[in-house]
Design an enzyme around this catalytic site. Structure first.
Site, PDB file in Angstrom:
ATOM      1  N   HIS A  69       0.814  -1.225   0.000  1.00  0.00           N
ATOM      2  CA  HIS A  69       0.000   0.000   0.000  1.00  0.00           C
ATOM      3  C   HIS A  69       0.840   1.264   0.000  1.00  0.00           C
ATOM      4  O   HIS A  69       0.333   2.348  -0.255  1.00  0.00           O
ATOM      5  CB  HIS A  69      -0.942  -0.012   1.212  1.00  0.00           C
ATOM      6  CG  HIS A  69      -2.020  -1.044   1.107  1.00  0.00           C
ATOM      7  ND1 HIS A  69      -3.309  -0.734   0.770  1.00  0.00           N
ATOM      8  CD2 HIS A  69      -1.987  -2.393   1.240  1.00  0.00           C
ATOM      9  CE1 HIS A  69      -4.038  -1.838   0.729  1.00  0.00           C
ATOM     10  NE2 HIS A  69      -3.256  -2.867   1.014  1.00  0.00           N
ATOM     11  N   ASP A  72       3.521   9.616  -0.666  1.00  0.00           N
ATOM     12  CA  ASP A  72       2.325   8.883  -0.255  1.00  0.00           C
ATOM     13  C   ASP A  72       2.060   7.787  -1.285  1.00  0.00           C
ATOM     14  O   ASP A  72       2.143   8.050  -2.489  1.00  0.00           O
ATOM     15  CB  ASP A  72       1.130   9.860  -0.219  1.00  0.00           C
ATOM     16  CG  ASP A  72       0.124   9.542   0.886  1.00  0.00           C
ATOM     17  OD1 ASP A  72       0.007   8.360   1.238  1.00  0.00           O
ATOM     18  OD2 ASP A  72      -0.529  10.475   1.374  1.00  0.00           O
TER      19      ASP A  72
HETATM   20  P1  ADQ Z   1      -2.903   6.241   4.898  1.00  0.00           P
HETATM   21  O1  ADQ Z   1      -1.491   6.718   5.020  1.00  0.00           O
HETATM   22  O2  ADQ Z   1      -3.623   6.052   6.175  1.00  0.00           O
HETATM   23  O3  ADQ Z   1      -3.000   4.906   4.018  1.00  0.00           O
HETATM   24  P2  ADQ Z   1      -4.903   7.586   3.100  1.00  0.00           P
HETATM   25  O4  ADQ Z   1      -4.817   6.884   1.813  1.00  0.00           O
HETATM   26  O5  ADQ Z   1      -5.130   9.056   2.953  1.00  0.00           O
HETATM   27  O6  ADQ Z   1      -3.618   7.414   4.008  1.00  0.00           O
HETATM   28  O7  ADQ Z   1      -6.094   6.963   3.900  1.00  0.00           O
HETATM   29  C1  ADQ Z   1      -6.532   7.544   5.074  1.00  0.00           C
HETATM   30  C2  ADQ Z   1      -7.958   7.085   5.360  1.00  0.00           C
HETATM   31  O8  ADQ Z   1      -8.249   7.444   6.708  1.00  0.00           O
HETATM   32  C3  ADQ Z   1      -8.975   7.756   4.461  1.00  0.00           C
HETATM   33  O9  ADQ Z   1      -9.875   6.795   4.002  1.00  0.00           O
HETATM   34  C4  ADQ Z   1      -9.655   8.778   5.376  1.00  0.00           C
HETATM   35  O10 ADQ Z   1     -11.036   8.885   5.162  1.00  0.00           O
HETATM   36  C5  ADQ Z   1      -9.410   8.240   6.751  1.00  0.00           C
HETATM   37  N1  ADQ Z   1      -9.180   9.354   7.693  1.00  0.00           N
HETATM   38  C6  ADQ Z   1      -8.226  10.287   7.629  1.00  0.00           C
HETATM   39  N2  ADQ Z   1      -8.337  11.154   8.655  1.00  0.00           N
HETATM   40  C7  ADQ Z   1      -9.418  10.767   9.347  1.00  0.00           C
HETATM   41  C8  ADQ Z   1     -10.060  11.262  10.531  1.00  0.00           C
HETATM   42  N3  ADQ Z   1      -9.633  12.327  11.210  1.00  0.00           N
HETATM   43  N4  ADQ Z   1     -11.133  10.598  10.963  1.00  0.00           N
HETATM   44  C9  ADQ Z   1     -11.564   9.503  10.313  1.00  0.00           C
HETATM   45  N5  ADQ Z   1     -11.006   8.999   9.218  1.00  0.00           N
HETATM   46  C10 ADQ Z   1      -9.939   9.616   8.748  1.00  0.00           C
HETATM   47  C11 ADQ Z   1      -2.045   4.004   3.417  1.00  0.00           C
HETATM   48  C12 ADQ Z   1      -1.051   4.660   2.468  1.00  0.00           C
HETATM   49  C13 ADQ Z   1      -1.782   5.470   1.428  1.00  0.00           C
HETATM   50  C14 ADQ Z   1      -2.769   4.568   0.659  1.00  0.00           C
HETATM   51  C15 ADQ Z   1      -3.638   3.786   1.630  1.00  0.00           C
HETATM   52  C16 ADQ Z   1      -4.470   2.725   0.918  1.00  0.00           C
HETATM   53  O11 ADQ Z   1      -0.141   5.488   3.204  1.00  0.00           O
HETATM   54  O12 ADQ Z   1      -0.866   6.071   0.514  1.00  0.00           O
HETATM   55  O13 ADQ Z   1      -3.599   5.371  -0.136  1.00  0.00           O
HETATM   56  O14 ADQ Z   1      -2.844   3.112   2.602  1.00  0.00           O
HETATM   57  O15 ADQ Z   1      -3.702   1.889   0.124  1.00  0.00           O
END
Ligand code: ADQ
Length: 470
Positions: free
Chosen positions: A167, A375
């Site tokens: 991921h 990311d």
């Molecule tokens: P993350 O680094 O966690 O994921 P991201 O892809 O942005 O980053 O996913 C975050 C998730 O958490 C989103 O679905 C968002 O809705 C949720 N989220 C964020 N802040 C929140 C909050 N305050 N309250 C509730 N929910 C919140 C890792 C990798 C990414 C990759 C994903 C999936 O780092 O690059 O996109 O896995 O493969």
């Protein structure tokens, strides 16, 4: 595959998923309920529909829970001790691999105790999967915490079809080779039939590392290793678009979004940041750019407001404690300088919000700032576009997020260039309605090309093919 968005995989074999965490959490009354999170949204409904097994940790230390079933899905807990959580999870996974795989943005800590715990936990996963998987099962392993599992599992069960999805980014070989146990990781991944990455660079970096470290030959995206063919593929992850759109269209969400705007003092432009509080996400940089723009008078505290939601994460790891302290210092400093009574310029929440609230915030946000230094994908960028069923809103997106490959109608920016970042924020805040709507239409067209269920179905179809089933 006939229907690329069909949730069921086009294969008729038992499916086993392995991830660090199980897809369920203990509720207060001792039952289990599906936990929030993208991976669960992608794979749990599929397992519920066709049956299958998920192997992972419950989230509690030293939890020796027996296997159990929820909604027809078999769940196999992997016990992890408190020491192992410190060494395998916080240590090797999040203090060695995570920074290294994200451009070495922070120094990694390399210790043999951590590596040994990582090996031990990966071996435990492999043993459990080997024990419970019916003959010829399709096994799909997830993410950087479990990179040794494919190799260890292949040795135990050569009959299985094994896939792995990373991921996060796979780093360039110049960085990857810093890792003292670099060959071991590559050998682990080469136990697969298919290794999936978010971006083409991830696949290329992996193939180069296999060539350089293990003298593996390759034929295009197929690596030849010990008489086996290991495919490297690109599968950019997505979101459950229908779910986000449905929540966004609801009356409650619309009302919530207008309440948010009113509570913020009805500003002209609401700028929004939503991230785990991780140093890879460039939160501080974004706050500094906002402050500089207020200082220079290019933004006006009476008209522009920022909301930053930061999810608590990995709070035991030193780099995360430092990052939180720095963000909170910056928020305090900027609010101290530019706010007036009752009207802070930055509204900061260090909280995990319910998904509905998050989507209401997306709807309220006129400009979404997604500015990571690196990311894998960044789902927030895609969720923002999906939530804007009104066809308005501007996304400022770092070129260093995987999402930038697809979301080319965003205002793309190099977050390392502070002047460019400031210009991008002003451009987004001042963008003419006509251009905003054109760009949002482009973003929404793009995300509609691939949703989360389609992503899972495509990976499994490619895995079946790599494993010789099709
Ligand atoms: P993350 O680094 O966690 O994921 P991201 O892809 O942005 O980053 O996913 C975050 C998730 O958490 C989103 O679905 C968002 O809705 C949720 N989220 C964020 N802040 C929140 C909050 N305050 N309250 C509730 N929910 C919140 C890792 C990798 C990414 C990759 C994903 C999936 O780092 O690059 O996109 O896995 O493969």
């Amino acid at each position: 595959m006939d229907d690329p968005l069909s949730p069921g995989p086009p294969i008729d074999r038992p499916i086993v998923i392995a991830a660090n965490r199980l897809p369920v959490m203990r509720t207060n009354n001792g039952n289990w309920s599906p936990s929030p999170g993208g991976l669960v949204r992608a794979l749990y409904p599929m397992l519920r529909e066709r049956g299958g097994t998920w192997v992972g940790w419950t989230g509690d230390p030293d939890d020796n829970a027996d296997p159990f079933t929820v909604e027809g899905v078999n769940l196999h807990p992997v016990a992890i001790s408190a020491d192992e959580i410190e060494l395998y999870y916080e240590g090797f996974s999040n203090d060695a691999l995570w920074p290294l795989y994200h451009d070495a943005l922070r120094e990694s800590t390399y210790s043999i105790e951590q590596r040994d715990a990582y090996y031990a936990v990966n071996e435990r996963f492999a043993r459990i999967i080997a024990e419970i998987s019916p003959e010829g099962s399709v096994v799909w392993i997830h993410d950087y915490q479990l990179q040794l599992v494919p190799g260890l599992l292949r040795a135990l069960r050569p009959d299985l079809i094994i896939g792995f999805f990373l991921h996060i980014p796979f780093p360039p070989v110049e960085l990857f080779t810093r890792l003292p146990w670099r060959e071991e990781i590559i050998r682990g991944l080469l136990g697969c039939d298919l290794v999936g990455f978010q971006r083409p660079t991830g696949a290329t970096n992996f193939i180069t590392a296999a060539q350089q470290l293990l003298d593996a030959e390759n034929n295009g995206d197929v690596v030849l290793h010990e008489g086996r063919r290991v495919h490297a593929g690109v599968f950019p992850i997505s979101i459950d678009i229908a779910e986000v759109e449905e929540i966004a269209a609801g009356r409650a969400t619309r009302q919530r979004a207008s309440r948010i705007r009113a509570r913020l003092g009805d500003p002209e432009v609401i700028m929004l940041g939503v991230d785990r509080l991780d140093y890879t996400k460039g939160i501080g940089l974004r706050l500094e750019a906002f402050a500089q723009l207020l200082e220079d008078g290019r933004l006006d505290p009476a008209r522009h407001v920022m909301v930053q939601v930061a999810t608590p994460t990995r709070e035991a790891v030193e780099h995360y404690k430092d990052e939180r302290a720095e963000i909170e210092r910056l928020v305090g400093e900027i609010n101290g300088r530019f706010s007036s009574i009752g009207l802070p310029v930055i509204h900061y929440l260090y909280q995990t919000l319910p998904y509905d609230d998050l989507i209401a915030l997306y709807r309220a946000g006129d400009v979404m700032l997604v500015t990571p230094f690196r990311d894998g994908m960044n789902l927030v960028a895609k969720e923002y576009a999906a939530a804007h069923i009104d066809g308005d809103g501007v996304l400022v997106l770092s070129e260093f997020a995987g999402a930038a490959d697809e979301l080319t109608d965003a205002v793309l920016v190099n977050p390392h260039d502070d002047r460019a970042l400031q210009d991008a924020i002003v451009k987004a805040a001042e963008m003419h309605r006509h251009e905003r709507r054109g760009r949002m239409a482009g973003l929404r067209d793009q995300i509609h090309k691939s949703d989360l269920q389609g992503w899972a179905a495509r990976f499994l179809a490619a895995l079946a093919e790599a494993g010789g089933l099709r």
